[in-house]
Design an enzyme around this catalytic site. Structure first.
Site, PDB file in Angstrom:
ATOM      1  N   GLU A 161      -4.738   2.267  -4.300  1.00 24.63           N
ATOM      2  CA  GLU A 161      -3.115   2.274  -4.081  1.00 24.63           C
ATOM      3  C   GLU A 161      -2.639   0.908  -3.795  1.00 24.63           C
ATOM      4  O   GLU A 161      -1.582   1.068  -3.125  1.00 24.63           O
ATOM      5  CB  GLU A 161      -2.817   3.439  -3.350  1.00 24.63           C
ATOM      6  CG  GLU A 161      -3.088   3.478  -1.721  1.00 24.63           C
ATOM      7  CD  GLU A 161      -4.498   4.177  -1.549  1.00 24.63           C
ATOM      8  OE1 GLU A 161      -4.719   4.653  -0.313  1.00 24.63           O
ATOM      9  OE2 GLU A 161      -5.418   4.115  -2.568  1.00 24.63           O
ATOM     10  N   ASP A 211       0.989  -1.281  -0.106  1.00 19.44           N
ATOM     11  CA  ASP A 211      -0.043   0.062  -0.025  1.00 19.44           C
ATOM     12  C   ASP A 211       0.796   1.216  -0.016  1.00 19.44           C
ATOM     13  O   ASP A 211       1.836   1.168   0.750  1.00 19.44           O
ATOM     14  CB  ASP A 211      -0.830   0.102   1.234  1.00 19.44           C
ATOM     15  CG  ASP A 211      -1.790   1.187   1.057  1.00 19.44           C
ATOM     16  OD1 ASP A 211      -3.134   0.882   0.548  1.00 19.44           O
ATOM     17  OD2 ASP A 211      -1.729   2.241   1.755  1.00 19.44           O
ATOM     18  N   ILE A 212       0.393   2.229  -0.835  1.00 24.69           N
ATOM     19  CA  ILE A 212       1.474   3.496  -0.925  1.00 24.69           C
ATOM     20  C   ILE A 212       0.794   4.325   0.335  1.00 24.69           C
ATOM     21  O   ILE A 212      -0.076   4.537   0.657  1.00 24.69           O
ATOM     22  CB  ILE A 212       1.166   4.341  -1.998  1.00 24.69           C
ATOM     23  CG1 ILE A 212       1.268   3.431  -3.535  1.00 24.69           C
ATOM     24  CG2 ILE A 212       1.710   5.694  -2.231  1.00 24.69           C
ATOM     25  CD1 ILE A 212       0.870   4.105  -4.631  1.00 24.69           C
TER      26      ILE A 212
END
Length: 370
Positions: free
Chosen positions: A276, A233-234
């Protein structure tokens, strides 16, 4: 009678072309096709022309049909190689029908048509003009042959204009069928690809990930292999979108997808699960190796200069959750859930880190960036 028999020839030709397009789902023939495909379709075109000759119209020893239409199609779409292969089969088939002056005239006739249509196919004029010129040249050559072989002026007076009309009709119908079917198949393959591929990054989408993951775990019981799963995950991606806009956020997502593909092994499954969030299914991969891959990805992303469309460079970080069957997760059905929990732990405890789901004590081991 002349028009009736030529129309029958047209009906046979269009039916066979349509049937071929329905049973063949391979990539359509074009000039960049490999040699094997050109040879195969050249043979098919030659066989089609031979079928048309079997249902030809006879005027004395002269048989009249639409055998040149497959040659035109092959020249237009595939170039000289498939057209000349079909031509050889046409010549052989014509002599099987009979040896006479008509069969000998047919040789230079069909060769001339093949040469001229192959040359026209390489010209820079528009697609429609190339089709028109191919049909015109073919009909002119046929008209010359008719005048040489048939001495009855009244017959020629009916035959030549009738042949021109039916030939043009056959040519344009054949082109229309092929273009329509090719476009339909192209759309089908595109929609099929889009149903399993993320349109932005080119990675597997969540549907493909889910199907693949379920397929893999259903076979794991019969295999003595490890299976690891990374959830990625960003960090603070919403802030990127809010600051620079969604268009720039898409650039970041695309670049990250590229980084993940390069970092994963060739047989691993990389997906964008939505927004994301990304995932990597590491096949036959023990936990230690999964942690090494994860840390390498994290470090690569942290150092990577993401260049926006404005030219501005930004840096991002990611959090990764890792779970492995059967080292962290004895129940393979829980692998996905455990990787998600590990990702949550990475986000909750500071981000920009790799967290591994509990090994033996429900405590997550972490590898924290310095």
């Amino acid at each position: 009678m002349i028009i009736k028999e030529l129309l029958a020839n047209l009906g046979i030709m269009t039916s066979l072309i349509f049937i071929y397009t329905q049973v063949n789902n391979a990539t359509p023939l074009n000039k960049s096709s490999d040699l094997k495909r050109k040879i195969l379709l050249g043979v098919f075109g030659g066989l089609l022309s031979n079928v048309l000759m079997q249902y030809s119209m006879s005027i004395g020893d002269t048989i009249i049909d639409l055998r040149h239409i497959p040659i035109i199609l092959l020249s237009f779409f595939g170039g000289a190689i498939p057209a000349f292969i079909a031509t050889i089969l046409i010549i052989i088939g014509r002599f099987f029908i009979g040896y006479n002056i008509s069969s000998f005239v047919a040789v230079p006739l069909i060769v001339s048509i093949t040469i001229s249509t192959s040359l026209i196919s390489n010209t820079k004029v528009t697609k429609n003009l190339r089709r028109f010129l191919m049909l015109v040249v073919s009909n002119i050559l046929y008209s010359i042959a008719f005048c040489y072989l048939i001495k009855d002026v009244n017959t020629l007076f009916i035959l030549i204009p009738s042949y021109w009309i039916i030939s043009f009709l056959a040519g344009y119908i054949a082109f229309y069928i092929l273009e329509y079917i090719r476009n339909s198949q192209d759309l089908f393959h595109r929609y099929k690809s889009e149903s399993t591929t993320d349109g932005l990054t080119g990675l597997n989408n969540f549907r493909r990930f889910n199907d693949t993951f379920n397929s893999i775990i259903s076979k794991m019981e019969s295999k003595n292999e490890k299976l690891s799963l990374l959830y990625i995950d960003i960090d603070f991606f919403k802030k990127i979108n809010d600051t620079y806009g969604h268009k720039e956020g898409d650039i970041v997502l695309k670049d990250l997808g590229m980084i993940l593909m390069n970092a994963a092994r060739s047989y691993d499954i990389v997906s964008r699960n939505g927004g994301e969030e990304f995932s990597i299914i590491l096949l036959d991969c023990p936990l230690k190796r999964a942690m090494e891959i994860s840390e390498n990805i994290r470090e690569t992303v942290e150092k990577y200069p993401f260049t926006l469309s404005s030219g501005e460079i930004i840096y991002i970080t990611i959090s990764i959750g890792v779970a492995s069957f059967d080292e962290t997760t004895p129940d393979i059905e829980s692998l996905l859930e455990d990787a998600d929990k590990a990702l949550y732990q990475a986000k909750r405890t500071g981000r920009n880190k790799v967290c591994v789901f509990n090994l033996t004590t429900s405590q997550e081991l972490t590898s924290v960036a310095d």
